[in-house]
Motif scaffolding. Structure first.
Motif, PDB file in Angstrom:
ATOM      1  N   GLU A 136       0.806  -1.216   0.000  1.00  0.00           N
ATOM      2  CA  GLU A 136       0.000   0.000   0.000  1.00  0.00           C
ATOM      3  C   GLU A 136       0.844   1.273   0.000  1.00  0.00           C
ATOM      4  OE1 GLU A 136      -3.201   0.128   2.791  1.00  0.00           O
ATOM      5  OE2 GLU A 136      -3.916  -1.886   2.289  1.00  0.00           O
ATOM      6  N   TRP A 137       2.156   1.150   0.014  1.00  0.00           N
ATOM      7  CA  TRP A 137       3.008   2.340   0.008  1.00  0.00           C
ATOM      8  C   TRP A 137       2.625   3.325  -1.106  1.00  0.00           C
ATOM      9  CZ3 TRP A 137       6.578   4.841   2.898  1.00  0.00           C
ATOM     10  CH2 TRP A 137       7.351   5.816   2.261  1.00  0.00           C
ATOM     11  N   PRO A 138       2.460   2.875  -2.353  1.00  0.00           N
ATOM     12  CA  PRO A 138       2.123   3.841  -3.411  1.00  0.00           C
ATOM     13  C   PRO A 138       0.785   4.546  -3.199  1.00  0.00           C
ATOM     14  CG  PRO A 138       2.911   1.771  -4.362  1.00  0.00           C
ATOM     15  CD  PRO A 138       2.662   1.520  -2.905  1.00  0.00           C
ATOM     16  N   HIS A 139      -0.141   3.900  -2.484  1.00  0.00           N
ATOM     17  CA  HIS A 139      -1.487   4.453  -2.324  1.00  0.00           C
ATOM     18  C   HIS A 139      -1.513   5.700  -1.447  1.00  0.00           C
ATOM     19  CE1 HIS A 139      -2.865   0.005  -2.940  1.00  0.00           C
ATOM     20  NE2 HIS A 139      -2.316   0.520  -4.021  1.00  0.00           N
ATOM     21  N   PHE A 140      -0.483   5.891  -0.641  1.00  0.00           N
ATOM     22  CA  PHE A 140      -0.472   7.035   0.273  1.00  0.00           C
ATOM     23  C   PHE A 140       0.376   8.187  -0.269  1.00  0.00           C
ATOM     24  CE2 PHE A 140      -2.153   3.708   2.841  1.00  0.00           C
ATOM     25  CZ  PHE A 140      -3.065   4.360   3.661  1.00  0.00           C
ATOM     26  N   LEU A 168      15.648   4.843   5.836  1.00  0.00           N
ATOM     27  CA  LEU A 168      15.384   5.565   4.599  1.00  0.00           C
ATOM     28  C   LEU A 168      14.441   4.759   3.720  1.00  0.00           C
ATOM     29  CD1 LEU A 168      18.963   6.845   3.675  1.00  0.00           C
ATOM     30  CD2 LEU A 168      17.142   8.069   4.893  1.00  0.00           C
ATOM     31  N   ALA A 169      13.473   5.435   3.129  1.00  0.00           N
ATOM     32  CA  ALA A 169      12.521   4.746   2.255  1.00  0.00           C
ATOM     33  C   ALA A 169      13.236   4.065   1.097  1.00  0.00           C
ATOM     34  CB  ALA A 169      11.484   5.745   1.744  1.00  0.00           C
ATOM     35  N   GLU A 170      14.274   4.693   0.577  1.00  0.00           N
ATOM     36  CA  GLU A 170      14.997   4.127  -0.571  1.00  0.00           C
ATOM     37  C   GLU A 170      15.633   2.793  -0.230  1.00  0.00           C
ATOM     38  OE1 GLU A 170      19.265   6.370  -0.233  1.00  0.00           O
ATOM     39  OE2 GLU A 170      17.516   7.604  -0.699  1.00  0.00           O
ATOM     40  N   ARG A 171      15.836   2.540   1.058  1.00  0.00           N
ATOM     41  CA  ARG A 171      16.445   1.291   1.488  1.00  0.00           C
ATOM     42  C   ARG A 171      15.386   0.297   1.974  1.00  0.00           C
ATOM     43  NH1 ARG A 171      21.284   2.928   4.750  1.00  0.00           N
ATOM     44  NH2 ARG A 171      19.758   3.508   6.350  1.00  0.00           N
ATOM     45  N   ALA A 172      14.295   0.784   2.554  1.00  0.00           N
ATOM     46  CA  ALA A 172      13.330  -0.089   3.207  1.00  0.00           C
ATOM     47  C   ALA A 172      12.188  -0.528   2.296  1.00  0.00           C
ATOM     48  CB  ALA A 172      12.758   0.605   4.441  1.00  0.00           C
ATOM     49  N   VAL A 173      11.840   0.288   1.321  1.00  0.00           N
ATOM     50  CA  VAL A 173      10.704  -0.029   0.459  1.00  0.00           C
ATOM     51  C   VAL A 173      11.221  -0.680  -0.825  1.00  0.00           C
ATOM     52  CG1 VAL A 173       8.720   0.915  -0.788  1.00  0.00           C
ATOM     53  CG2 VAL A 173       9.427   1.936   1.398  1.00  0.00           C
ATOM     54  N   PRO A 174      10.649  -1.811  -1.240  1.00  0.00           N
ATOM     55  CA  PRO A 174      11.089  -2.462  -2.478  1.00  0.00           C
ATOM     56  C   PRO A 174      11.027  -1.503  -3.662  1.00  0.00           C
ATOM     57  CG  PRO A 174       9.635  -3.915  -1.241  1.00  0.00           C
ATOM     58  CD  PRO A 174       9.611  -2.597  -0.541  1.00  0.00           C
ATOM     59  N   ASP A 175      11.975  -1.625  -4.564  1.00  0.00           N
ATOM     60  CA  ASP A 175      12.084  -0.699  -5.692  1.00  0.00           C
ATOM     61  C   ASP A 175      10.789  -0.590  -6.496  1.00  0.00           C
ATOM     62  OD1 ASP A 175      14.681  -0.147  -5.020  1.00  0.00           O
ATOM     63  OD2 ASP A 175      15.563  -1.520  -6.489  1.00  0.00           O
ATOM     64  N   ALA A 176      10.119  -1.720  -6.667  1.00  0.00           N
ATOM     65  CA  ALA A 176       8.902  -1.714  -7.480  1.00  0.00           C
ATOM     66  C   ALA A 176       7.786  -0.873  -6.868  1.00  0.00           C
ATOM     67  CB  ALA A 176       8.409  -3.141  -7.690  1.00  0.00           C
ATOM     68  N   LEU A 177       7.872  -0.639  -5.563  1.00  0.00           N
ATOM     69  CA  LEU A 177       6.829   0.120  -4.866  1.00  0.00           C
ATOM     70  C   LEU A 177       7.269   1.530  -4.506  1.00  0.00           C
ATOM     71  CD1 LEU A 177       5.736  -2.706  -2.388  1.00  0.00           C
ATOM     72  CD2 LEU A 177       4.535  -2.005  -4.466  1.00  0.00           C
ATOM     73  N   LEU A 178       8.560   1.788  -4.584  1.00  0.00           N
ATOM     74  CA  LEU A 178       9.109   3.069  -4.113  1.00  0.00           C
ATOM     75  C   LEU A 178       8.894   4.157  -5.167  1.00  0.00           C
ATOM     76  CD1 LEU A 178      10.667   4.535  -1.870  1.00  0.00           C
ATOM     77  CD2 LEU A 178      12.777   3.931  -3.073  1.00  0.00           C
ATOM     78  N   HIS A 179       7.687   4.661  -5.200  1.00  0.00           N
ATOM     79  CA  HIS A 179       7.394   5.727  -6.160  1.00  0.00           C
ATOM     80  C   HIS A 179       6.140   6.457  -5.698  1.00  0.00           C
ATOM     81  CE1 HIS A 179       3.913   3.597  -7.812  1.00  0.00           C
ATOM     82  NE2 HIS A 179       4.642   2.497  -7.789  1.00  0.00           N
ATOM     83  N   ASP A 180       5.988   7.657  -6.189  1.00  0.00           N
ATOM     84  CA  ASP A 180       4.768   8.434  -5.971  1.00  0.00           C
ATOM     85  C   ASP A 180       4.104   8.701  -7.323  1.00  0.00           C
ATOM     86  OD1 ASP A 180       5.256   8.406  -3.291  1.00  0.00           O
ATOM     87  OD2 ASP A 180       5.639  10.551  -3.081  1.00  0.00           O
ATOM     88  N   ASP A 181       4.108   7.683  -8.168  1.00  0.00           N
ATOM     89  CA  ASP A 181       3.625   7.849  -9.532  1.00  0.00           C
ATOM     90  C   ASP A 181       2.106   8.023  -9.609  1.00  0.00           C
ATOM     91  OD1 ASP A 181       6.238   7.494 -10.235  1.00  0.00           O
ATOM     92  OD2 ASP A 181       5.992   5.467 -11.009  1.00  0.00           O
ATOM     93  N   LEU A 182       1.378   7.465  -8.649  1.00  0.00           N
ATOM     94  CA  LEU A 182      -0.076   7.539  -8.701  1.00  0.00           C
ATOM     95  C   LEU A 182      -0.541   8.954  -8.382  1.00  0.00           C
ATOM     96  CD1 LEU A 182      -1.047   4.258  -6.796  1.00  0.00           C
ATOM     97  CD2 LEU A 182      -0.564   4.571  -9.227  1.00  0.00           C
TER      98      LEU A 182
END
Length: 387
Positions: free
Chosen positions: A99-103, A185-199
């Motif tokens: 759910e990371w991208p959803h927020f 850091l989010a860049e280290r903890a969140v998987p690359d495929a989810l680490l974005h604010d594209d939505l």
């Protein structure tokens, strides 16, 4: 507010109640293979709270659905292998990492916020990021101290900075250690495929409304929006595209929406008998709880003791798909103490005894002591049922 389509589906209040119970994991066989992680994915949010009586609320949530799963197992399921993160949803919640991208909409809103309650000296924010990059993950104490020497809300510069970074999404809370947030850091903890604010905001809201509707089974505008603390107008803007379908529920005085999959089959199966945390998503919204169960429940932990009716941390009793009473529990050594028990009828005695025995075993107690029952004539029956 746009005009609503005419609902084609009519539900009785009892059907809506059973749909809600199944959606929340209390009706039918529990999914033990998916375990705690399955509960988290299914609910989409598990609320955190500082109060710990039998256990903390985020432990009570999977327990209520799965039974006596080990408390260490609960913590490990949440926090290992980057399966979850903590963020602001219904309140401070554990959320599935998916759910990371959803927020992204909420992170963007925080970044553009015009003011903060705490001032932050120049360079303090960058220093926290630098330290986490070099040493993380760390608690606020390890970052330089969580508090100044003033009152409890007097945060240190490093605590203010890291909390701001958390809200922005540059930092993630990856676990709780002795109830302290652990930051990375989010860049280290969140998987690359989810680490974005594209939505964009609309897509974030659409997905969250859909997920909330699935977790609730059926709900009103307020029910569904409140699940992730969305505004009513945010719900209005996306509900037509969310995939939820409008329904009418007899006895409800407001429009409702349901998860279409929840309508495909009639809810059947075994009902769970358990005690519920007041922060359980089945009952965390008072108006919904009253509408579905005819049960008024209020957390009295912050009510002055002389004014409490049911006790400090009264836990509702769920049995047979109904809320039949509540108990204010405590622990004294290896004894679970039922400080105050409220029972709706004599039929609640046996399930209350069952729930108390199971809860006692789960937290390592070998005895249950009843101190007070609101209906004194049922005290002997409850004590006898506990033996």
């Amino acid at each position: 507010m746009t005009s609503l389509p005419s609902p084609a589906i009519d539900l009785s209040a009892d059907e809506a109640r059973r749909i809600a119970l199944r959606a929340q994991g209390f009706l039918g066989a529990p999914d033990r293979r998916s375990g705690v992680r399955g509960v988290l994915r299914h609910l989409g949010a598990v609320q955190l709270d500082t109060i710990s009586v039998l256990a903390r609320s985020h432990e009570l949530i999977p327990y209520a659905r799965l039974g006596a799963v080990g408390r260490d197992t609960v913590e490990a399921a949440y926090w290992t292998e980057t399966r979850a993160f903590e963020y602001w949803s219904h309140a401070a919640c554990i959320l599935p990492i998916e759910e990371w991208p959803h927020f992204a909409f909420r992170r963007r809103a925080y970044r553009t916020r015009p003011h903060w309650h705490h001032d932050l000296p120049s360079g303090a924010y960058d220093q926290v990021i630098k330290q986490l990059r070099a040493e993380g993950p760390l608690t606020a104490t390890e970052l330089g101290g969580a508090k100044n020497k003033g009152e409890w809300w007097d945060w240190s510069e490093s605590k203010i900075a890291v909390e701001r970074a958390l809200m922005y999404g540059e930092v993630v809370c990856t676990e709780r250690r002795s109830w302290k947030r652990v930051y990375d850091l989010a860049e280290r903890a969140v998987p690359d495929a989810l680490l974005h604010d594209d939505l964009d905001d609309a897509e974030c809201l659409r997905r969250l409304v859909r997920l909330a509707g699935e977790a609730l089974g059926v709900g009103t505008r307020a029910d569904i929006a409140d699940y992730h603390r969305l505004k009513g107008e945010q719900f209005d803007a996306v509900v037509a595209d969310s995939g939820l379908v409008p329904v009418t529920v007899r006895g409800w005085d407001k429009p409702a929406w349901a998860d279409p999959k929840a309508l495909e089959t009639t809810p059947r199966g075994r009902h769970r008998t358990t005690l519920l945390s007041p922060f359980d998503s089945l009952i965390w919204e008072r108006a919904r709880t009253e509408r579905i169960f005819g049960f008024t429940h209020r957390l009295e932990a912050y009510v002055p003791k002389p004014k409490r009716i049911h006790g400090y941390f009264a836990m509702p009793l769920l049995a047979g798909g109904r809320l039949l009473g509540r108990v204010d529990p405590a622990r004294e050594g290896s004894t679970l103490v039922a400080r105050q028990v409220s029972l709706d009828s004599p039929k609640a005695v046996a399930p209350m005894a069952q729930a108390l025995r199971e809860a006692a075993t789960w937290v390592g107690c070998d005895a249950v002591r009843v101190e007070r029952v609101d209906r004194p004539e049922l005290t002997a029956d409850l004590v006898r049922a506990l033996t």
